[in-house]
Write a protein that holds these residues in place. Structure first.
Motif, PDB file in Angstrom:
ATOM      1  N   THR A  62       4.052   1.619  -7.344  1.00 51.36           N
ATOM      2  CA  THR A  62       2.957   2.586  -7.452  1.00 51.36           C
ATOM      3  C   THR A  62       2.611   3.197  -6.105  1.00 51.36           C
ATOM      4  O   THR A  62       2.308   4.389  -6.007  1.00 51.36           O
ATOM      5  CB  THR A  62       1.705   1.891  -8.042  1.00 51.36           C
ATOM      6  N   ASN A  63       2.665   2.382  -5.063  1.00 52.00           N
ATOM      7  CA  ASN A  63       2.256   2.814  -3.722  1.00 52.00           C
ATOM      8  C   ASN A  63       3.253   2.259  -2.697  1.00 52.00           C
ATOM      9  O   ASN A  63       3.015   1.196  -2.101  1.00 52.00           O
ATOM     10  CB  ASN A  63       0.837   2.313  -3.433  1.00 52.00           C
ATOM     11  N   PRO A  64       4.375   2.919  -2.485  1.00 47.97           N
ATOM     12  CA  PRO A  64       5.446   2.385  -1.619  1.00 47.97           C
ATOM     13  C   PRO A  64       5.007   2.047  -0.196  1.00 47.97           C
ATOM     14  O   PRO A  64       5.567   1.155   0.428  1.00 47.97           O
ATOM     15  CB  PRO A  64       6.482   3.513  -1.614  1.00 47.97           C
ATOM     16  N   THR A  65       3.969   2.720   0.314  1.00 51.94           N
ATOM     17  CA  THR A  65       3.535   2.450   1.692  1.00 51.94           C
ATOM     18  C   THR A  65       2.675   1.192   1.783  1.00 51.94           C
ATOM     19  O   THR A  65       2.446   0.662   2.872  1.00 51.94           O
ATOM     20  CB  THR A  65       2.725   3.623   2.253  1.00 51.94           C
ATOM     21  N   LYS A 103      -8.557  -0.766  -3.024  1.00 57.33           N
ATOM     22  CA  LYS A 103      -8.214  -0.560  -1.611  1.00 57.33           C
ATOM     23  C   LYS A 103      -6.957  -1.328  -1.224  1.00 57.33           C
ATOM     24  O   LYS A 103      -6.652  -2.388  -1.773  1.00 57.33           O
ATOM     25  CB  LYS A 103      -9.378  -0.983  -0.718  1.00 57.33           C
ATOM     26  N   ALA A 104      -6.243  -0.765  -0.264  1.00 60.94           N
ATOM     27  CA  ALA A 104      -5.031  -1.388   0.275  1.00 60.94           C
ATOM     28  C   ALA A 104      -4.988  -1.121   1.771  1.00 60.94           C
ATOM     29  O   ALA A 104      -4.298  -0.210   2.235  1.00 60.94           O
ATOM     30  CB  ALA A 104      -3.791  -0.843  -0.422  1.00 60.94           C
ATOM     31  N   PRO A 105      -5.732  -1.899   2.551  1.00 63.83           N
ATOM     32  CA  PRO A 105      -5.696  -1.712   4.006  1.00 63.83           C
ATOM     33  C   PRO A 105      -4.340  -2.134   4.555  1.00 63.83           C
ATOM     34  O   PRO A 105      -3.597  -2.885   3.912  1.00 63.83           O
ATOM     35  CB  PRO A 105      -6.808  -2.622   4.505  1.00 63.83           C
ATOM     36  N   GLU A 106      -4.034  -1.680   5.737  1.00 63.63           N
ATOM     37  CA  GLU A 106      -2.748  -2.038   6.341  1.00 63.63           C
ATOM     38  C   GLU A 106      -2.778  -3.502   6.773  1.00 63.63           C
ATOM     39  O   GLU A 106      -3.633  -3.929   7.547  1.00 63.63           O
ATOM     40  CB  GLU A 106      -2.458  -1.146   7.547  1.00 63.63           C
ATOM     41  N   HIS A 153      -4.415  -5.001  -8.591  1.00 66.10           N
ATOM     42  CA  HIS A 153      -4.325  -4.557  -7.198  1.00 66.10           C
ATOM     43  C   HIS A 153      -3.153  -3.582  -7.048  1.00 66.10           C
ATOM     44  O   HIS A 153      -2.156  -3.885  -6.396  1.00 66.10           O
ATOM     45  CB  HIS A 153      -4.146  -5.767  -6.275  1.00 66.10           C
ATOM     46  N   GLN A 154      -3.296  -2.410  -7.647  1.00 64.85           N
ATOM     47  CA  GLN A 154      -2.176  -1.472  -7.684  1.00 64.85           C
ATOM     48  C   GLN A 154      -1.859  -0.863  -6.323  1.00 64.85           C
ATOM     49  O   GLN A 154      -0.755  -0.376  -6.108  1.00 64.85           O
ATOM     50  CB  GLN A 154      -2.469  -0.364  -8.697  1.00 64.85           C
ATOM     51  N   THR A 198      -1.273   2.532 -18.945  1.00 63.74           N
ATOM     52  CA  THR A 198      -1.725   1.192 -18.600  1.00 63.74           C
ATOM     53  C   THR A 198      -0.679   0.194 -19.054  1.00 63.74           C
ATOM     54  O   THR A 198      -0.166   0.278 -20.178  1.00 63.74           O
ATOM     55  CB  THR A 198      -3.078   0.866 -19.269  1.00 63.74           C
ATOM     56  N   ALA A 199      -0.370  -0.745 -18.181  1.00 58.93           N
ATOM     57  CA  ALA A 199       0.637  -1.758 -18.512  1.00 58.93           C
ATOM     58  C   ALA A 199       0.492  -2.947 -17.570  1.00 58.93           C
ATOM     59  O   ALA A 199       0.091  -2.792 -16.406  1.00 58.93           O
ATOM     60  CB  ALA A 199       2.045  -1.170 -18.387  1.00 58.93           C
ATOM     61  N   ILE A 200       0.786  -4.113 -18.071  1.00 58.45           N
ATOM     62  CA  ILE A 200       0.790  -5.298 -17.221  1.00 58.45           C
ATOM     63  C   ILE A 200       1.991  -5.209 -16.294  1.00 58.45           C
ATOM     64  O   ILE A 200       3.120  -4.955 -16.724  1.00 58.45           O
ATOM     65  CB  ILE A 200       0.843  -6.585 -18.067  1.00 58.45           C
ATOM     66  N   LYS A 201       1.746  -5.426 -15.011  1.00 55.94           N
ATOM     67  CA  LYS A 201       2.812  -5.367 -13.998  1.00 55.94           C
ATOM     68  C   LYS A 201       3.007  -6.758 -13.427  1.00 55.94           C
ATOM     69  O   LYS A 201       2.044  -7.517 -13.267  1.00 55.94           O
ATOM     70  CB  LYS A 201       2.449  -4.368 -12.901  1.00 55.94           C
ATOM     71  N   GLN A 202       4.225  -7.057 -13.091  1.00 58.10           N
ATOM     72  CA  GLN A 202       4.536  -8.428 -12.688  1.00 58.10           C
ATOM     73  C   GLN A 202       5.517  -8.459 -11.537  1.00 58.10           C
ATOM     74  O   GLN A 202       6.492  -7.707 -11.520  1.00 58.10           O
ATOM     75  CB  GLN A 202       5.123  -9.180 -13.893  1.00 58.10           C
TER      76      GLN A 202
END
Length: 448
Positions: A100-103, A114-117, A93-94, A73-77
């Motif tokens: 984390t999720n290149p696509t 969720k990460a819809p297109e 919102h990873q 776990t880490a703060i991402k910026q």
């Protein structure tokens, strides 16, 4: 209690405080979301690994599974220094974090995993634009409420639904033809149709009766009187205000199209707000017409979206999308050109679309009137026939100052709407064709 006992007690309290801080820090909202996302990823990859058939697939998925289990776990910026944006949205919102999720796409249904297109996400690289340059909100915050910006004293809460298209207006001069900015485009069309530029200017171009809307999205909320913005009954002091976390410029703009502005900005038409023993000059309420009677909620949202794009905070030139100048329209006749001039200069703002119905003008004298709020501007189709061409030309050029507008109540305030001098703006062919149009809509006068 001895000194030794006090020493032991003090050390115990320090240790307990430290333990509490560790437990409390592990219970951060964003850590809960990251742990949930990691669990979903482990389940997804494990399931895919059980169905893998080739050695290559198994090797790849095994590496993915190890990476998912190893992720902490880490703060991402996301940082976009050119836009002065430093956002931690991808901490929760990873699915939209390119590391984390290149696509930038996954099949999860639950928020915030969720990460819809979304085509706009691929066109607006996170590394270049960050998040709040489009979505607004409080980018450095790490709790849902604070990050979404609906907290007291935060000026830019997150834009949702159609309102996010306001940022398209800020960066895209071509937003009128831009896919995905349809609601903002409709908002601009309504602003033109309603004749807003008759009273308001945009960056100095337009009317002079009310505020310039060219930077309305930058207006500090501290300069707004929120006393009459709520939906509930007023309190003992006559106040019914929105709660502090709802006091945003977006909501202030939208209220002008969903609520009667006589209630929203009531002024002091009776002159009662003076110190005891002093005489007050009566102050009219807002002169803005009751557009809430004409517009749907969707229309109000679209106009708000367009106006939220009006800001002085310009983006760097390499971010801005320029557009070719709009071609000059061509007209089949002078009357059609005159109709365009009528719309171009916002005449409908006071006289109604096509001059068919004068709009409200508080305390202006009108026929069959019983109170100040029933005052209206002239309905052009009914009054134009009473002018000669020269008389009407002179009236347009010289205008009608506020002091010359007849009052219903002589002791009441000066009516807020008046006719500015148009002589420096409407002239030559535009003026003559406007006259052609006005006489074309005039009702036929009864012959004697």
């Amino acid at each position: 209690m001895t000194k030794r006992q006090m020493f032991y007690l003090f050390n115990f309290l320090v240790l307990a405080t430290f333990a509490w801080a560790v437990v409390r820090d592990d219970d951060r909202e964003w850590k809960t979301y990251q742990k949930g996302f990691r669990r979903l990823e482990i389940e997804r990859v494990t399931d895919a690994l059980s169905k893998a058939k080739t050695d290559g697939e198994k090797e790849s998925l095994t590496l993915q599974l190890k990476a998912a289990k190893r992720s902490g776990t880490a703060i991402k910026q996301a940082m976009a220094p050119a836009l002065n944006r430093y956002d931690r949205c991808v901490t929760c919102h990873q699915g939209f974090d390119p590391l984390t999720n290149p696509t930038l796409v996954n099949g999860y249904k639950e928020h915030p995993y969720k990460a819809p297109e979304v085509a706009a996400h691929k066109q607006h690289n996170l590394v270049k634009f960050a998040c709040t340059s489009c979505h607004m909100g409080q980018g450095l915050a790490t709790t849902v409420e604070a990050a979404h910006g609906e907290v007291a004293h935060w000026e830019e809460p997150m834009l949702t639904g159609p309102y996010i298209q306001a940022t398209c207006v800020r960066c895209h001069a071509n937003f009128m033809t831009l896919a995905g900015a349809e609601r903002a485009r409709h908002g601009r069309e309504l602003v033109k149709k309603l004749g807003c530029v008759g009273c308001h200017s945009f960056n100095g171009v337009g009317g002079e009766i009310s505020v310039d809307l060219g930077d309305i999205a930058d207006k500090p909320t501290s300069r707004i009187d929120w006393s009459h913005t709520g939906d509930g009954p007023p309190d003992a002091h006559g106040v019914s205000a929105l709660p502090h976390h709802k006091r945003s410029i977006k909501n202030w703009i939208e209220l002008h199209f969903t609520k009667d502005t006589l209630t929203l900005v009531p002024g002091d038409p009776e002159g009662h707000q003076c110190a005891p023993g002093q005489k007050c000059e009566p102050v009219p309420p807002s002169g803005m017409p009751p557009f809430y009677k004409e517009l749907s909620k969707e229309d109000a949202a679209d106009i708000t979206t367009y106006l939220m794009g009006q800001t002085d905070n310009k983006v760097p030139s390499n971010y801005f999308v320029y557009a070719a100048p709009e071609p000059e329209p061509k007209f089949a006749s002078g009357v059609k050109h005159g109709e365009h001039v009528f719309q171009k200069y916002g005449c409908a703002g006071c006289h109604g679309e096509g001059g068919k119905q004068g709009r409200r003008n508080f305390n202006a004298k009108a026929n069959e009137q019983t109170k100040m709020e029933e005052g209206v501007e002239p309905t052009l189709v009914k009054v134009i026939g009473g002018y000669s061409r020269d008389e009407l030309r002179e009236k347009i050029q010289k205008g009608v100052p506020a002091s010359a507008v007849a009052k219903f109540n002589e002791h009441g305030p000066v009516p807020p709407l008046y006719m500015p001098k148009w002589g420096e703006k409407i002239k030559g062919e535009e003026l003559e064709h406007l006259l052609d149009f006005l006489f074309s809509i005039a009702e036929k006068q009864e012959a004697w």
